[in-house]
Design an enzyme around this catalytic site. Sequence first.
Site, PDB file in Angstrom:
ATOM      1  N   LYS A  59       0.222  -1.454  -0.133  1.00 61.09           N
ATOM      2  CA  LYS A  59      -0.141   0.525   0.314  1.00 61.09           C
ATOM      3  C   LYS A  59       1.021   0.942   0.042  1.00 61.09           C
ATOM      4  O   LYS A  59       1.835   1.007   0.227  1.00 61.09           O
ATOM      5  CB  LYS A  59      -1.343   0.147   1.282  1.00 61.09           C
ATOM      6  CG  LYS A  59      -0.033  -0.033   2.063  1.00 61.09           C
ATOM      7  CD  LYS A  59      -1.121   0.293   3.723  1.00 61.09           C
ATOM      8  CE  LYS A  59      -0.246  -0.398   5.150  1.00 61.09           C
ATOM      9  NZ  LYS A  59      -1.380  -0.630   6.342  1.00 61.09           N
ATOM     10  N   ARG A 157     -10.926   0.080  14.616  1.00 61.68           N
ATOM     11  CA  ARG A 157     -10.789   1.211  13.179  1.00 61.68           C
ATOM     12  C   ARG A 157     -12.212   0.438  12.384  1.00 61.68           C
ATOM     13  O   ARG A 157     -13.035   1.243  12.454  1.00 61.68           O
ATOM     14  CB  ARG A 157      -9.890   0.940  12.481  1.00 61.68           C
ATOM     15  CG  ARG A 157      -8.755   1.747  12.115  1.00 61.68           C
ATOM     16  CD  ARG A 157      -7.650   1.541  11.593  1.00 61.68           C
ATOM     17  NE  ARG A 157      -6.814   0.530  11.213  1.00 61.68           N
ATOM     18  CZ  ARG A 157      -6.083   0.117  10.817  1.00 61.68           C
ATOM     19  NH1 ARG A 157      -5.044   1.365  10.989  1.00 61.68           N
ATOM     20  NH2 ARG A 157      -5.448  -0.646  10.618  1.00 61.68           N
ATOM     21  N   TYR A 282      13.857  30.639   4.866  1.00 69.22           N
ATOM     22  CA  TYR A 282      12.447  31.347   5.382  1.00 69.22           C
ATOM     23  C   TYR A 282      13.028  31.284   6.891  1.00 69.22           C
ATOM     24  O   TYR A 282      13.110  30.451   7.938  1.00 69.22           O
ATOM     25  CB  TYR A 282      11.126  30.358   4.960  1.00 69.22           C
ATOM     26  CG  TYR A 282      10.593  30.314   3.459  1.00 69.22           C
ATOM     27  CD1 TYR A 282      10.238  31.262   3.117  1.00 69.22           C
ATOM     28  CD2 TYR A 282      11.055  29.009   3.140  1.00 69.22           C
ATOM     29  CE1 TYR A 282      10.367  31.665   1.959  1.00 69.22           C
ATOM     30  CE2 TYR A 282      10.926  29.370   1.263  1.00 69.22           C
ATOM     31  CZ  TYR A 282      10.196  30.144   0.795  1.00 69.22           C
ATOM     32  OH  TYR A 282       9.647  29.850   0.055  1.00 69.22           O
ATOM     33  N   MET A 330       9.996  24.331   0.308  1.00 71.53           N
ATOM     34  CA  MET A 330       9.207  22.800  -0.818  1.00 71.53           C
ATOM     35  C   MET A 330      10.009  22.188  -1.987  1.00 71.53           C
ATOM     36  O   MET A 330      10.191  20.879  -1.575  1.00 71.53           O
ATOM     37  CB  MET A 330       8.406  23.974  -1.496  1.00 71.53           C
ATOM     38  CG  MET A 330       6.921  23.156  -1.889  1.00 71.53           C
ATOM     39  SD  MET A 330       6.273  23.604  -2.798  1.00 71.53           S
ATOM     40  CE  MET A 330       4.556  24.202  -2.103  1.00 71.53           C
TER      41      MET A 330
HETATM   42  C1  LIG Z   1      -0.355  -1.742   7.041  1.00 72.72           C
HETATM   43  C2  LIG Z   1      -0.807  -3.189   7.762  1.00 72.72           C
HETATM   44  C3  LIG Z   1       0.062  -3.761   7.727  1.00 72.72           C
HETATM   45  C4  LIG Z   1       1.202  -4.452   7.324  1.00 72.72           C
HETATM   46  O1  LIG Z   1       2.197  -3.354   8.665  1.00 72.72           O
HETATM   47  P1  LIG Z   1       3.647  -3.165   8.664  1.00 72.72           P
HETATM   48  O2  LIG Z   1       3.986  -2.963  10.214  1.00 72.72           O
HETATM   49  O3  LIG Z   1       3.724  -1.663   8.073  1.00 72.72           O
HETATM   50  O4  LIG Z   1       4.797  -4.405   8.583  1.00 72.72           O
HETATM   51  C5  LIG Z   1      -0.630  -4.890   8.308  1.00 72.72           C
HETATM   52  N1  LIG Z   1      -1.880  -4.908   8.353  1.00 72.72           N
HETATM   53  C6  LIG Z   1      -2.450  -4.070   8.499  1.00 72.72           C
HETATM   54  C7  LIG Z   1      -4.454  -4.362   8.468  1.00 72.72           C
HETATM   55  C8  LIG Z   1      -1.985  -2.631   7.853  1.00 72.72           C
HETATM   56  O5  LIG Z   1      -2.682  -1.744   7.619  1.00 72.72           O
END
Ligand SMILES: *Cc1c(COP(=O)(O)O)cnc(C)c1O
Length: 411
Positions: A59, A157, A282, A330
């Site tokens: 992701k 969540r 800045y 930036m």
């Molecule tokens: C992002 C995510 C992971 C991976 O987590 P890491 O700590 O980067 O290994 C695993 N499970 C879920 C549900 C996640 O959202």
Amino acid sequence: MEHMQSLRSFDEERVSQADSFESISTRPVWAEVDLDAIRHNLNVVREMAGTARLLAVVKANAYGHGAVAIAQAALGAGATRLAVACVDEGEELRQAGIQAPVLILGYTPPEDAARVAALALEPTVSSIEAARAFSRAALSSATRIQIHVEVDSGFNRNGVSLDQVVPLAEHARQLGGIEVRSLFTHFATADEPEHSFASKQFDAFLRVSSQLSWIPERHCAASATIFSRRERVLDTVRVGLAMYGYSALVGAERNANLRPALALRSLVARVWEVPAGSCTGYGRTWQAKERSRLALLACGYADGYRRSLGNRAEVLIRGRRVLVAGRVSMDMCVVDVTQVPEVKPGDVATLLGRDGSQEVDAIELGELAGTISWDILAGITTRVPRLYLTSGKGAALPAKVGRGSHRATVR
Ligand SMILES: *Cc1c(COP(=O)(O)O)cnc(C)c1O
């Protein structure tokens, strides 16, 4: 000579062999991604995880490393499935021809069900309405959708509450077109040394999953759990951060077996001298105490090099640590190279990664920026070209990488 050595130390050879390095950027900033490190890290995880399946979490553009290249490397190194956060990320993998199962870990709106079916993605489902929407989409496109049920064992969540899991899963089991492929949960505190809350979550998850033994797969471990509680790895490990080279345990030393895969580098664009009392940036937050030499780097917060690193972080040039002078802008930042007077335009500066015996890692930058290594890596923006390194030679660059006229020479 010393300069050549420092270049060689961060793999000058592989960088210069990488396909069309000279044409990757209109600005002299790039991220090197070492695909051998990705493969190595997955092997380390596999040794820890025994027979569990490897699900590679790609992701957020593979935590800034480039989703397609990392997905391909991970599948080549034994991962059998991939995970993304949303439908668009899954689509990017499918458009690149990747056919492995792709789990969507985040929330998928039921309106996206038709796209999920068309792309053969596998959504996480946490309501009966969503299960029905995926069922309808699968039936109307004459495909099957594999769904995953996330149990909320205490994170609060995106999961289904403990008392709703069994009814939801049993309901989904009856619906046409969908199959419940896995049951999973996610720990809120797996990265902390104290384990009591994660233990509660784990026990609750086991209790509920024992009532759903017809679901073929159960998983709860992300990177932290792999290294701290390997006995909790059930059928599958969801490996994110560890694949990129960091163990995910808060406050622990970096795991020596893992190799950070990403380096962020820029060329020194210009070098100049300022008299004592001069300021840069800045807000004029840095002031020269003596006659000083400054160097300009073509990397700023819009590349993912955080603004909060100004006057705090160190950058490596010629194997030495130099301080960021003033605020990060930036698109640029300035470093104080008074102590390394031989620095000149065209030198390679390492903002994240290794140069010689020195290394700035994502944990260090995260601490200085008041955040975590995940955020530092995922924050490297798409305008930074990714340069993929493998043992033999550089891998082909993905088509998306910008091409321009700047000739970056690291030889
Ligand atoms: C992002 C995510 C992971 C991976 O987590 P890491 O700590 O980067 O290994 C695993 N499970 C879920 C549900 C996640 O959202």
